[in-house]
Motif scaffolding. Structure first.
Motif, mmCIF file in Angstrom:
data_model
loop_
_atom_site.group_PDB
_atom_site.id
_atom_site.type_symbol
_atom_site.label_atom_id
_atom_site.label_comp_id
_atom_site.label_asym_id
_atom_site.label_seq_id
_atom_site.Cartn_x
_atom_site.Cartn_y
_atom_site.Cartn_z
ATOM 1 N N ASN A 55 0.819 -1.216 0.000
ATOM 2 C CA ASN A 55 0.000 0.000 0.000
ATOM 3 C C ASN A 55 0.854 1.267 0.000
ATOM 4 N N ILE A 56 0.448 2.212 -0.803
ATOM 5 C CA ILE A 56 1.000 3.554 -0.717
ATOM 6 C C ILE A 56 -0.121 4.460 -0.225
ATOM 7 N N GLY A 57 0.121 5.155 0.851
ATOM 8 C CA GLY A 57 -0.916 6.027 1.401
ATOM 9 C C GLY A 57 -0.857 7.420 0.805
ATOM 10 N N VAL A 58 -2.002 7.904 0.389
ATOM 11 C CA VAL A 58 -2.095 9.300 -0.036
ATOM 12 C C VAL A 58 -2.804 10.045 1.093
ATOM 13 N N ILE A 59 -2.071 10.914 1.741
ATOM 14 C CA ILE A 59 -2.581 11.531 2.957
ATOM 15 C C ILE A 59 -3.155 12.907 2.661
ATOM 16 N N ILE A 60 -4.419 13.059 3.000
ATOM 17 C CA ILE A 60 -5.176 14.241 2.614
ATOM 18 C C ILE A 60 -5.645 14.983 3.851
ATOM 19 N N PRO A 61 -5.259 16.231 3.982
ATOM 20 C CA PRO A 61 -5.657 16.986 5.166
ATOM 21 C C PRO A 61 -7.089 17.500 5.021
ATOM 22 N N ARG A 62 -7.799 17.483 6.121
ATOM 23 C CA ARG A 62 -9.152 18.047 6.118
ATOM 24 C C ARG A 62 -9.395 18.794 7.413
ATOM 25 N N ILE A 63 -10.194 19.841 7.303
ATOM 26 C CA ILE A 63 -10.640 20.525 8.498
ATOM 27 C C ILE A 63 -12.110 20.224 8.657
ATOM 28 N N LYS A 64 -12.444 19.508 9.706
ATOM 29 C CA LYS A 64 -13.844 19.147 9.955
ATOM 30 C C LYS A 64 -14.507 18.602 8.702
ATOM 31 N N ASN A 65 -13.911 17.595 8.151
ATOM 32 C CA ASN A 65 -14.467 16.945 6.970
ATOM 33 C C ASN A 65 -14.516 17.808 5.718
ATOM 34 N N ILE A 66 -13.883 18.971 5.762
ATOM 35 C CA ILE A 66 -13.842 19.804 4.563
ATOM 36 C C ILE A 66 -12.466 19.657 3.924
ATOM 37 N N HIS A 67 -12.448 19.325 2.670
ATOM 38 C CA HIS A 67 -11.185 19.237 1.956
ATOM 39 C C HIS A 67 -10.524 20.595 1.885
ATOM 40 N N GLY B 79 -14.525 11.233 0.502
ATOM 41 C CA GLY B 79 -14.421 11.631 1.900
ATOM 42 C C GLY B 79 -15.370 10.838 2.771
ATOM 43 N N GLY B 80 -16.594 10.690 2.329
ATOM 44 C CA GLY B 80 -17.577 9.919 3.082
ATOM 45 C C GLY B 80 -17.181 8.457 3.184
ATOM 46 N N ILE B 81 -16.788 7.893 2.074
ATOM 47 C CA ILE B 81 -16.370 6.491 2.068
ATOM 48 C C ILE B 81 -15.178 6.305 3.000
ATOM 49 N N GLY B 82 -14.211 7.204 2.860
ATOM 50 C CA GLY B 82 -12.996 7.100 3.666
ATOM 51 C C GLY B 82 -13.278 7.168 5.151
ATOM 52 N N ASP B 83 -14.151 8.061 5.554
ATOM 53 C CA ASP B 83 -14.465 8.183 6.979
ATOM 54 C C ASP B 83 -15.114 6.916 7.513
ATOM 55 N N ALA B 84 -16.066 6.390 6.764
ATOM 56 C CA ALA B 84 -16.752 5.185 7.216
ATOM 57 C C ALA B 84 -15.776 4.020 7.314
ATOM 58 N N LEU B 85 -14.929 3.892 6.333
ATOM 59 C CA LEU B 85 -14.015 2.749 6.310
ATOM 60 C C LEU B 85 -12.963 2.840 7.402
ATOM 61 N N PHE B 294 -23.214 14.022 -1.324
ATOM 62 C CA PHE B 294 -22.462 12.845 -1.724
ATOM 63 C C PHE B 294 -21.617 12.309 -0.580
ATOM 64 N N TYR B 295 -21.328 13.177 0.353
ATOM 65 C CA TYR B 295 -20.647 12.691 1.547
ATOM 66 C C TYR B 295 -21.511 11.633 2.231
ATOM 67 N N GLU B 296 -22.776 11.952 2.367
ATOM 68 C CA GLU B 296 -23.688 11.015 3.027
ATOM 69 C C GLU B 296 -23.817 9.708 2.240
ATOM 70 N N ILE B 297 -23.958 9.845 0.939
ATOM 71 C CA ILE B 297 -24.063 8.639 0.113
ATOM 72 C C ILE B 297 -22.836 7.755 0.319
ATOM 73 N N GLY B 298 -21.681 8.378 0.259
ATOM 74 C CA GLY B 298 -20.444 7.617 0.413
ATOM 75 C C GLY B 298 -20.325 6.979 1.783
ATOM 76 N N TYR B 299 -20.624 7.771 2.801
ATOM 77 C CA TYR B 299 -20.473 7.274 4.168
ATOM 78 C C TYR B 299 -21.393 6.086 4.428
#
Lengths: 334, 334
Positions: A55-67, B79-85, B294-299
């Motif tokens: 696995n190669i991780g792509v690390i994505i920063p978010r503030i409160k679920n906002i990209h 983002g939604g998928i990632g959070d759930a997983l 789409f966040y909700e759909i993904g999550y």
DNA sequence: CCTGGTTATGAACACGTGTACATTTTACCT
DNA sequence: AGGTAAAATGTACACGTGTTCATAACCAGG
């Protein structure tokens, strides 16, 4: 599987890893058995033996679920990374890194690497001179940055040449005859913004136009910050005839603000954007802007990272050249 | 590690998996040793033992490296998928599925599942009634669809309620007083498009407005197809007073086309878009459009999929309700 | 202090593959 | 045909964990 093919497990392994080391007849025998049984080497067991996760991780920063990233280049970037990785047999796994404020000194990226979760990481949206990055490097993890770099740190990176991109955009305006050129930049905690300011200054300087602090504005890369900047820019002591904006979204907001104030674009004021995103073509007039291939950045970055992981090299620095895309938002000054 | 802590390997394992089954004293002893050695259980070995990969594949179709998905919701969805997983201990791995034409009968998705590469899959951008999906289901793989569904197939899915979203949008126009409402739809090989047409028809029908084949147009979800549609729509026998467009990008293109022809929006013609993407707010006038989380759909999709993988259930169908977002692109007809 | 039962721990094994080494088969040369 | 080197295959083991089963430590009640 081995029994079905009538050979030892070792031979089966060889067929799938070094086929040339096994005689054609047994090779076919094994492949036939594999087909019959729909056998596929167990990737987990393979990785386990090799001591890697794949696995190669792509690390994505978010503030409160906002990209914090422009979504527009996100997809393209991932496409490039994904293609490079799949070609080399690695998985692209997305890791979301939640932070609470734009500039956090204590980001702990190590947790994504512990316990062999990933073999390497690609960090997006990190901040200029973030200390946690240096720490991560010191602890010996394999990773690299996209859209950022830290000089003399030994940390690998792939980035657009933002200084050059900005330089080209401003030079384009100067060549059209503009001298009073404002710059609406993004937040200065991004290396991107710092470099674009340098490019702006260099172009002005090279043409003998003194840098005017009053024509420098800062937004947050959102549409609204462009919109509100319009008023500020128009109320400058001597308003500009052209504005270079650090991304298309802000440029679009700025455009809305200017049009509302009765300013003609490009008649009264010319605008150059940055990114060449969807937004650029959707707006009227369509934006002249700066294009960068994020697919290329992603692809080359991932490719080089894998080389580092495999021990073929231990550092890379990639700088992709932007191109200016001329559309309808610029004209000669009056 | 086990020796450092002075216990057996089994006990170490228990500390990390069923801490309550080990006495507090030894538990602390182990945890201290783990801290000293910066020990983290090897995820690969753990997964190997459990017979899982720990990966959920998100399968993304592309034509010659071009995404077929709107990039705008791509990031939100992931983002939604990632959070759930991540909450459930799974990796989100991106898999790009290259196809050569929009509708391919022979898509082979099984290769992503073979050899334990992933424990489950989330398929994006698949086509209406794609036979390969049914085949995949028959072969027993765990997967689900986003933005698509196949009735009576037993295939799990998460989708926006497109019929309802479209219905609401058209009803909004009808309530404003419009009767001649055109519909610029997307390609009919997407279930989305099929459902939106149904919603359009239902709203019209409910208000006694007969369906007029001449007011139905089809684009490809790109800006240009909206732009070229403008001319076609204006040259209809009795041009509409409002146009419902199946996504914002096309709506933006359409808007450009209309403005060029001297049509006032919303004065002469009202427009409703779909997606509530960046484009909607950047354009003048800002688009009234249909919003979906789409966040909700993904999550929710990822969350349910994991339940299926763990055997807690074996089917789900999620339908998320869209909301209409009113901005500036609509008015009463003249 | 003994007994029976409960709780805590350890020993041994299994998972499916890759690899080093040993062994067998093949190929070639004289 | 005999001998030797090269090629092909098999054997045995290791990787780091979770789990089952056996054993040891503990505890309560008499």
């Amino acid at each position: 599987m081995a029994v079905k093919a009538g050979v030892s497990g070792a031979t089966v392994s060889r067929v799938f890893n070094r086929p040339e080391s096994v005689s054609p007849s047994t090779r076919e025998k094994v492949l036939k058995a594999a087909k019959d049984l729909d056998y596929h080497p167990n990737v987990i067991a393979t990785n386990f033996i090799k001591g890697i996760s794949g696995n190669i991780g792509v690390i994505i920063p978010r503030i409160k679920n906002i990209h914090m990233l422009s979504v527009y280049y996100f997809a393209e970037l991932l496409g490039g990374i994904g293609d490079a990785l799949s070609r080399r047999g690695y998985n692209l796994v997305l890791l979301y890194h939640d932070i609470t404020a734009p500039v956090m000194p204590g980001n702990d990226y190590t947790k994504y690497f512990k316990g062999n979760k990933v073999d390497g990481g690609i960090l997006l949206g990190t901040f200029a001179n973030e200390p946690s990055l240096v720490k991560l490097k010191e602890e010996g993890y394999r990773f690299c940055l996209i859209n950022n770099y830290i000089e003399n740190s030994g940390i690998s990176y792939a980035d657009a040449d933002n200084l050059k991109g900005s330089y080209k955009a401003v030079k384009y305006l100067i060549n059209l005859g503009h001298e009073k050129i404002a710059f609406l930049n993004g937040p200065m905690y991004y290396t991107n913004s710092i470099d674009r300011l340098k490019g702006y200054k260099r172009a002005m300087e090279e043409h003998g136009i003194p840098f005017n602090r009053e024509l420098l504005f800062e937004g947050n890369y959102g549409r609204k910050s462009g919109y509100t900047a319009a008023r500020k820019i128009l109320s400058a002591k001597s308003p500009p005839s052209a504005i270079f904006v650090s991304n298309d979204r802000m440029a679009a907001g700025l455009l809305q603000g200017l049009l509302e104030s009765g300013v003609k674009v490009p008649g009264d004021i010319s605008i150059v954007g940055y990114d060449d995103s969807d937004v650029a073509t959707v707006v009227t007039p369509q934006l002249t802007t700066v294009h960068v291939s994020f697919y290329e950045i992603g692809y080359r970055c991932a490719d080089e990272l894998v080389k580092c992981i495999k021990g073929e090299k231990d550092y890379f620095g990639i700088s992709v050249q932007p191109k200016i895309v001329i559309r309808k938002s610029c004209s000669r000054p009056r």
